[in-house]
Design a protein around this motif. Structure first.
Motif, mmCIF file in Angstrom:
data_model
loop_
_atom_site.group_PDB
_atom_site.id
_atom_site.type_symbol
_atom_site.label_atom_id
_atom_site.label_comp_id
_atom_site.label_asym_id
_atom_site.label_seq_id
_atom_site.Cartn_x
_atom_site.Cartn_y
_atom_site.Cartn_z
ATOM 1 N N MET A 318 0.825 -1.204 0.000
ATOM 2 C CA MET A 318 0.000 0.000 0.000
ATOM 3 C C MET A 318 0.861 1.257 0.000
ATOM 4 N N PHE A 319 1.952 1.237 0.769
ATOM 5 C CA PHE A 319 2.868 2.383 0.809
ATOM 6 C C PHE A 319 3.488 2.629 -0.566
ATOM 7 N N VAL A 320 3.945 1.553 -1.221
ATOM 8 C CA VAL A 320 4.541 1.691 -2.555
ATOM 9 C C VAL A 320 3.505 2.205 -3.549
ATOM 10 N N TRP A 335 12.005 20.871 -11.349
ATOM 11 C CA TRP A 335 12.929 21.911 -11.800
ATOM 12 C C TRP A 335 13.435 22.772 -10.641
ATOM 13 N N PHE A 336 12.817 22.654 -9.466
ATOM 14 C CA PHE A 336 13.191 23.496 -8.323
ATOM 15 C C PHE A 336 13.752 22.612 -7.210
ATOM 16 N N PRO A 337 15.084 22.495 -7.116
ATOM 17 C CA PRO A 337 15.711 21.528 -6.196
ATOM 18 C C PRO A 337 15.234 21.621 -4.752
ATOM 19 N N VAL A 338 15.142 22.851 -4.192
ATOM 20 C CA VAL A 338 14.757 23.003 -2.786
ATOM 21 C C VAL A 338 13.322 22.539 -2.578
ATOM 22 N N VAL A 339 12.428 23.023 -3.444
ATOM 23 C CA VAL A 339 11.020 22.637 -3.338
ATOM 24 C C VAL A 339 10.864 21.134 -3.575
ATOM 25 N N ARG A 340 11.640 20.599 -4.507
ATOM 26 C CA ARG A 340 11.556 19.185 -4.851
ATOM 27 C C ARG A 340 11.841 18.299 -3.643
ATOM 28 N N GLU A 341 12.876 18.639 -2.868
ATOM 29 C CA GLU A 341 13.222 17.828 -1.696
ATOM 30 C C GLU A 341 12.157 17.930 -0.613
ATOM 31 N N LEU A 342 11.605 19.128 -0.418
ATOM 32 C CA LEU A 342 10.545 19.296 0.581
ATOM 33 C C LEU A 342 9.309 18.493 0.198
ATOM 34 N N VAL A 343 8.956 18.556 -1.091
ATOM 35 C CA VAL A 343 7.800 17.795 -1.561
ATOM 36 C C VAL A 343 8.042 16.305 -1.413
ATOM 37 N N ASN A 344 9.265 15.862 -1.679
ATOM 38 C CA ASN A 344 9.595 14.439 -1.567
ATOM 39 C C ASN A 344 9.404 13.939 -0.129
ATOM 40 N N VAL A 345 9.885 14.721 0.845
ATOM 41 C CA VAL A 345 9.716 14.347 2.249
ATOM 42 C C VAL A 345 8.243 14.321 2.623
ATOM 43 N N GLY A 346 7.496 15.341 2.167
ATOM 44 C CA GLY A 346 6.066 15.409 2.475
ATOM 45 C C GLY A 346 5.294 14.241 1.882
ATOM 46 N N LEU A 347 5.626 13.862 0.666
ATOM 47 C CA LEU A 347 4.935 12.738 0.022
ATOM 48 C C LEU A 347 5.219 11.428 0.740
ATOM 49 N N LYS A 348 6.457 11.254 1.202
ATOM 50 C CA LYS A 348 6.808 10.035 1.943
ATOM 51 C C LYS A 348 6.000 9.959 3.241
ATOM 52 N N ALA A 349 5.928 11.089 3.969
ATOM 53 C CA ALA A 349 5.168 11.111 5.217
ATOM 54 C C ALA A 349 3.684 10.860 4.955
ATOM 55 N N PHE A 350 3.177 11.445 3.875
ATOM 56 C CA PHE A 350 1.771 11.237 3.512
ATOM 57 C C PHE A 350 1.511 9.767 3.210
ATOM 58 N N ALA A 351 2.400 9.141 2.465
ATOM 59 C CA ALA A 351 2.228 7.725 2.111
ATOM 60 C C ALA A 351 2.255 6.837 3.350
ATOM 61 N N VAL A 352 3.158 7.150 4.301
ATOM 62 C CA VAL A 352 3.244 6.346 5.529
ATOM 63 C C VAL A 352 1.955 6.454 6.332
ATOM 64 N N CYS A 353 1.463 7.666 6.510
ATOM 65 C CA CYS A 353 0.246 7.875 7.314
ATOM 66 C C CYS A 353 -0.974 7.230 6.668
ATOM 67 N N VAL A 354 -1.172 7.475 5.368
ATOM 68 C CA VAL A 354 -2.354 6.940 4.694
ATOM 69 C C VAL A 354 -2.288 5.418 4.612
ATOM 70 N N PRO A 385 -2.767 7.787 12.898
ATOM 71 C CA PRO A 385 -1.771 8.369 11.975
ATOM 72 C C PRO A 385 -2.230 9.678 11.343
ATOM 73 N N ILE A 386 -3.532 9.778 11.040
ATOM 74 C CA ILE A 386 -4.046 11.017 10.427
ATOM 75 C C ILE A 386 -4.012 12.152 11.439
ATOM 76 N N LEU A 387 -4.407 11.867 12.688
ATOM 77 C CA LEU A 387 -4.386 12.900 13.727
ATOM 78 C C LEU A 387 -2.966 13.357 14.009
ATOM 79 N N VAL A 388 -2.008 12.404 14.012
ATOM 80 C CA VAL A 388 -0.609 12.769 14.229
ATOM 81 C C VAL A 388 -0.112 13.674 13.108
ATOM 82 N N ALA A 389 -0.479 13.320 11.867
ATOM 83 C CA ALA A 389 -0.053 14.126 10.721
ATOM 84 C C ALA A 389 -0.653 15.535 10.790
#
Length: 399
Positions: A318-320, A335-354, A385-389
């Motif tokens: 499910m996580f994958v 195209w935006f390295p700084v934003v790209r890394e932040l989005v990557n971390v956020g997506l990983k956290a979102f996937a773990v919680c959901v 997990p949703i409340l923690v997020a």
């Protein structure tokens, strides 16, 4: 570009390939294909988690039913008609009608199974790759290394990056095989095929008391070598070893026959699968002399381990799946390295919680008809997990 070197018996070379950096539309197309794969993986996770809970509860009920019905036998050497069709428990030494043998090597043993394992000395290719960006191109540097090893399967050297100097034979002159005794008994009772299949505790057979079977075969340790010099083998040389499972007679070199504990249905002198009211099958065999309680405790532990392993596999699927389906947001800000890394971390956290919340909800649904109170508790737990997020999201500034 290739570089070659030779470090003893291990040979290696480096190959560098380059291709233009993919454009935005190309990466978007790849992401779309990944989203489809992610959707399939996501849906399979629901199926795996839901069916696993039903299987686990059905197995547990069947084991409890079996424990309440099983009849320990007083003797394994006499067959009582009173136990016809019932679930019985017995323990005793294995016995077989005939020894298993390999005439090619002059070997025989009184056992349930005899396995001949053949290995060939072959070239094996290893590769280690890394990618990097240079001058607007994606370059891939791959280091190929080659070494010689004993392998039980034929390694196809035609798939090597560089076959010249690393060519393997296309087949083995001697084949591996496993011989199984056609009649296996414990006392007067004949074991079913399913019970015989469970006897798989293979041990390597010592060849120290055997002679070399042929002039072109040399014994070294616990191997027969088809080689001119076993200490310095060449590609294509063979070595043969033997393994046995379920010793079924007293052997001067190996000891006394193995004892097993069996729980199965009695039908005449046959021990066959027992079908429970829960729809499961009981056909149990363990090495050693175990009591009824010890056998069913082991079965419950095995069921629990399998259940948790499948739960972990379902959550990971499910996580994958979620990660692949949300990958498009990462591609849009690539195209935006700084934003790209932040989005990557956020997506990983979102996937773990959901994934955690949906996994718990699916497990709760699987328990709904069997244990409704536990199902309700799991459903409430899935909100954590949703409340923690949400608690980690900073509040909006007051206007």
């Amino acid at each position: 570009f290739q570089q070659f070197s030779d470090t003893g018996s291990r040979k290696e070379h480096v190959k560098i390939t380059s291709e233009p950096k993919p454009g935005f539309l190309e990466r978007l197309s790849e992401t779309s294909a990944g989203m489809l794969i992610g959707l399939v993986t996501f849906l399979l996770a629901f199926y795996l988690l839901f069916t696993n809970e039903g299987r686990a509860l059905r197995t547990a009920k069947s084991l409890d039913e079996g424990l309440s019905l099983v009849v320990p036998l007083d003797s394994i050497h006499s067959i009582s008609q009173q136990n016809e069709g019932r679930l019985v428990h017995l323990a005793g030494a294995l016995s077989t009608s005939k020894p298993l043998f390999d005439p090619s090597y002059g070997l025989s043993i009184q056992a349930v199974k005899l396995k001949r394992k053949v290995e060939m000395y072959q070239w094996v290719e290893y590769e280690d790759s890394k990618e990097y960006e240079e001058n607007g191109e994606i370059k891939k540097e791959t280091k190929y290394s080659y070494d010689t090893e004993w392998k039980s399967e034929v390694v196809n050297s035609r798939n090597f990056d560089r076959e010249i100097g690393h060519k393997n034979p296309s087949a083995m002159a001697v084949e591996s095989f496993t011989a199984v005794s056609p009649n296996v008994q414990v006392g007067s009772f004949v074991l079913s095929k399913g019970l015989v299949d469970k006897i798989d505790d293979f041990k390597q057979l010592s060849l120290s008391h055997l002679e070399d079977p042929h002039a072109d075969v040399t014994r070294g340790g616990n191997y027969f070598y088809h080689s001119d010099n076993p200490r310095r083998p060449e590609v294509g040389d063979l070595r043969v070893s033997f393994f046995y499972a379920g010793l079924s007679g007293d052997d001067p070199h190996l000891g006394s026959a193995d004892k097993v504990t069996v729980i199965a249905r009695q039908r005449g002198d046959q021990l066959i699968p027992y079908h429970t009211k829960s729809g499961d099958v009981l056909e149990i065999l363990y090495l050693g002399d175990l009591s009824v309680e010890e056998v069913f405790q082991k079965e419950h532990e095995s069921n629990s381990m399998k259940t948790w392993a499948l739960r972990a596999a379902g959550w990971f699927s499910m996580f994958v799946g979620i990660s692949l389906m949300t990958r498009i947001f990462y591609t849009l800000v690539d195209w935006f390295p700084v934003v790209r890394e932040l989005v990557n971390v956020g997506l990983k956290a979102f996937a773990v919680c959901v994934a955690s919340s949906l996994s718990l909800l699916t497990i709760a649904a699987g328990w709904l008809f069997y244990r409704p109170l536990w199902a309700l508790l799991l459903a409430l737990l899935s909100l954590v997990p949703i409340l923690v997020a949400r608690s980690r999201v900073p509040p909006k500034k007051q206007q």
